[in-house]
Each structure stands twice: as C-alpha cells, then as structure tokens.
Design an enzyme around this catalytic site. Structure first.
Site, PDB file in Angstrom:
ATOM      1  N   ASN A 125     -16.737  -2.961  17.333  1.00 13.92           N
ATOM      2  CA  ASN A 125     -16.343  -2.506  18.665  1.00 13.92           C
ATOM      3  C   ASN A 125     -16.161  -3.729  19.556  1.00 13.92           C
ATOM      4  OD1 ASN A 125     -16.068  -1.384  21.176  1.00 13.92           O
ATOM      5  ND2 ASN A 125     -18.056  -0.345  21.202  1.00 13.92           N
ATOM      6  N   LYS A 160     -15.099  -3.862  22.493  1.00 14.46           N
ATOM      7  CA  LYS A 160     -15.356  -3.543  23.914  1.00 14.46           C
ATOM      8  C   LYS A 160     -14.287  -4.203  24.797  1.00 14.46           C
ATOM      9  CE  LYS A 160     -20.177  -2.810  22.807  1.00 14.46           C
ATOM     10  NZ  LYS A 160     -21.570  -2.796  23.233  1.00 14.46           N
ATOM     11  N   HIS A 211     -19.338   6.844  23.261  1.00 13.33           N
ATOM     12  CA  HIS A 211     -20.123   5.604  23.244  1.00 13.33           C
ATOM     13  C   HIS A 211     -21.046   5.581  24.467  1.00 13.33           C
ATOM     14  CE1 HIS A 211     -21.170   1.366  23.498  1.00 13.33           C
ATOM     15  NE2 HIS A 211     -20.937   1.317  22.202  1.00 13.33           N
ATOM     16  N   GLU A 224     -21.736   3.403  26.534  1.00 14.49           N
ATOM     17  CA  GLU A 224     -21.171   2.808  27.755  1.00 14.49           C
ATOM     18  C   GLU A 224     -20.205   3.773  28.431  1.00 14.49           C
ATOM     19  OE1 GLU A 224     -20.034  -0.830  25.796  1.00 14.49           O
ATOM     20  OE2 GLU A 224     -22.173  -1.211  25.498  1.00 14.49           O
ATOM     21  N   GLU A 254     -26.799   4.832  18.048  1.00 12.21           N
ATOM     22  CA  GLU A 254     -26.938   3.573  18.769  1.00 12.21           C
ATOM     23  C   GLU A 254     -27.999   3.738  19.855  1.00 12.21           C
ATOM     24  OE1 GLU A 254     -23.215   0.955  18.501  1.00 12.21           O
ATOM     25  OE2 GLU A 254     -22.774   2.422  20.048  1.00 12.21           O
ATOM     26  N   GLY A 293     -26.598  -4.785  22.912  1.00  8.92           N
ATOM     27  CA  GLY A 293     -26.345  -5.991  23.694  1.00  8.92           C
ATOM     28  C   GLY A 293     -27.600  -6.659  24.212  1.00  8.92           C
ATOM     29  N   SER A 344     -27.186  -4.468  18.379  1.00  9.86           N
ATOM     30  CA  SER A 344     -27.551  -5.841  18.024  1.00  9.86           C
ATOM     31  C   SER A 344     -27.598  -6.079  16.505  1.00  9.86           C
ATOM     32  CB  SER A 344     -28.888  -6.233  18.671  1.00  9.86           C
ATOM     33  OG  SER A 344     -28.796  -6.169  20.085  1.00  9.86           O
TER      34      SER A 344
HETATM   35  P1  13P Z   1     -24.069  -4.941  20.184  1.00 11.76           P
HETATM   36  O1  13P Z   1     -23.901  -5.124  18.698  1.00 11.76           O
HETATM   37  O2  13P Z   1     -23.431  -6.012  20.988  1.00 11.76           O
HETATM   38  O3  13P Z   1     -25.492  -4.670  20.555  1.00 11.76           O
HETATM   39  O4  13P Z   1     -23.260  -3.597  20.563  1.00 11.76           O
HETATM   40  C1  13P Z   1     -23.480  -2.437  19.857  1.00 11.76           C
HETATM   41  C2  13P Z   1     -22.481  -1.432  20.256  1.00 11.76           C
HETATM   42  O5  13P Z   1     -22.516  -0.904  21.348  1.00 11.76           O
HETATM   43  C3  13P Z   1     -21.416  -1.105  19.297  1.00 11.76           C
HETATM   44  O6  13P Z   1     -20.702   0.014  19.701  1.00 11.76           O
END
Ligand code: 13P
Length: 252
Positions: free
Chosen positions: A10, A12, A96, A98, A168, A174, A214
């Site tokens: 992803n 982002k 997701h 976010e 997740e 993150g 992560s």
């Molecule tokens: P990170 O791997 O940066 O923690 O992000 C995970 C994520 O949100 C993947 O969709």
C-alpha cells in the site's frame, strides 16, 4: 489447505510520479516472475494506469486504495469502480483504517463499497482492525465482530469468493510497533472462526487473511509462519523494492 500467500504494498499518498514508476519497474524486475505468492501494489490514483502498464503480464497485480460508491455523476474527486477497472486494476482496498479514521468511512459505507467492488468484479481487500484505545479497553474482538458483521452480513459466499481480508491493528500501522506473531495469530484464528460462523467453514478455510502493521523484512517471516496468517499488507516497507521483494520471498 493450500491458501496462496498474498502480499500487498500500500503506497498510500507517497512517492512522486517518477519514483513511483521506478518502483514499479524495479518490482517487475525483482518479482515479475515469482510464483507461489501473489503480489499486489496499491499506488495512488494518478499512477494506476502507468503502473499497470509497467506491470502488465507480470506476476504483480495492481489495485486502487479506495473507490467511490456511485457509478458516475456529480461527485467531485470521486473515482468509481468502473474507472478503476478501466485503467487495469484487479484489486481495491476497502475500509482501510486511514479511510475510516481520516476520511470518516463508517461501517455502513465500507459495506456499500464492498458491494460495489464485488459488483464491478474487482477483488476487494477488506481491512479491519482495532485502535490502541479499543485494544486497551479489551474491545479487540467486539470491534472486529462489528466490522465483519457489518461488511459481510449482506453477502453470500459466492459473492465474496475472491475477497481477501486484511487484519491491521491500527496501533501497529506506521508506528514501528508490530503485533507479535502470537498476538497476530490469536486474532487471525479468531477472525477465521468468526467468518466461519457467518459464511461457513468451507469458505473460512479458503479465505486469505493478511496481517498489516509495520511489517518489514526483519519480522515478516515470523508472522507469515503462523498458520492463520496468509500474507501481509505492507505500508512503509513497500516503498522500497528490495524490502518489499524480501517480504514476498519470505512468504514463499
Ligand atoms: P505500515 O506498514 O507503514 O505500518 O502500514 C501498514 C498499512 O497501513 C498497510 O495498509
């Protein structure tokens, strides 16, 4: 059980155009012919078409990070499922964390987005997960139950046959904090059991459940060894071709 591992990257809202195209080409060189693992990248909307062109006839699929529920019309900034398909995507992230926390996608909207993706013949990667406050309050399973029930209740096993689930935990995204393999396995096993109650054990046994939060080359193997972890949804580490490739290799 024969669930093919699936690793998503992803991207982002990262990378300028040139860096995104370099990454796509680099991934094609490293992973383009890898078998036994499914790799999917999720670039930003403007990069979907050129990324899918670069990855055409490779083993790497391309997906969008979100979709709009309407098919067309006066929805400024919206991107429909059909638009996503028309630029070469096969997958789409739905719900997701976010999207849920920053853009306000609630369970009802996530459920509608899931339906729209399925109707458009896109493979949805449905994301679920609890926040730190929810975990600390002992609500992990009740949050996941609410998210799963709301998204899946309306669907038959046939409709969601190709769906991928991504667990997740929001507190691991993150932050550099990863769930331990045991913590993640505990939740994945619970999720599979709950899905079995909703859609039957045959469906639940073939459902692939990715872990996200992560994931890095250094912790991927331990997570992927767990019996109910069938892949990873990778954020930060997917922006580097070598680290994403290492995670894919770990899944093999
Ligand atoms: P990170 O791997 O940066 O923690 O992000 C995970 C994520 O949100 C993947 O969709």
């Amino acid at each position: 059980m024969g669930r093919t591992p699936t690793i998503g990257g992803n991207w982002k809202m990262h990378l300028d155009f040139e860096a995104a195209m370099t990454l796509a080409s680099d991934l094609r060189n490293r992973l383009g012919s890898v078998r036994g693992v499914e790799s999917i990248v999720f670039p930003s909307f403007p990069y979907l078409r050129p990324a899918s062109q670069r990855l055409r006839e490779s083993a790497i699929a391309v997906g969008a990070q979100d979709l709009h529920v309407e098919a067309q019309g006066a929805f400024t900034s919206g991107v429909s499922a059909e638009m996503i398909r028309s630029v070469g995507c096969t997958h789409v992230l739905i719900g997701h964390s976010e999207r849920r926390s920053v853009f306000g996608d609630d369970d009802g909207l996530v459920s509608r987005k899931l339906s729209v993706a399925l109707e458009a013949d896109l493979i949805p990667v449905l994301c679920i997960g609890e926040s730190l406050a929810e975990r600390e309050a002992g609500q992990t399973f009740s949050v996941l139950e609410r998210q799963l029930n709301s998204a899946l209740r309306a669907h038959t096993t046939g409709a969601v046959a190709r769906m991928i689930l991504a667990y997740e935990p929001v507190w691991a995204i993150g932050t550099g904090l990863t769930a331990t393999p045991e913590q993640a396995q505990e939740v994945h096993a619970w999720v599979r059991g709950h899905v079995s109650g909703l859609l039957g054990s045959e469906y639940a046994e073939q459902l692939r459940i990715q872990y996200g939060g992560s994931v890095k080359p250094s912790n991927a193997a331990g997570l992927l060894l767990q019996p109910d972890i069938d892949g990873a949804l990778v954020g930060g580490a997917s922006l580097n071709a070598e680290s994403f490739a290492e995670i894919v290799r770990a899944a093999r």
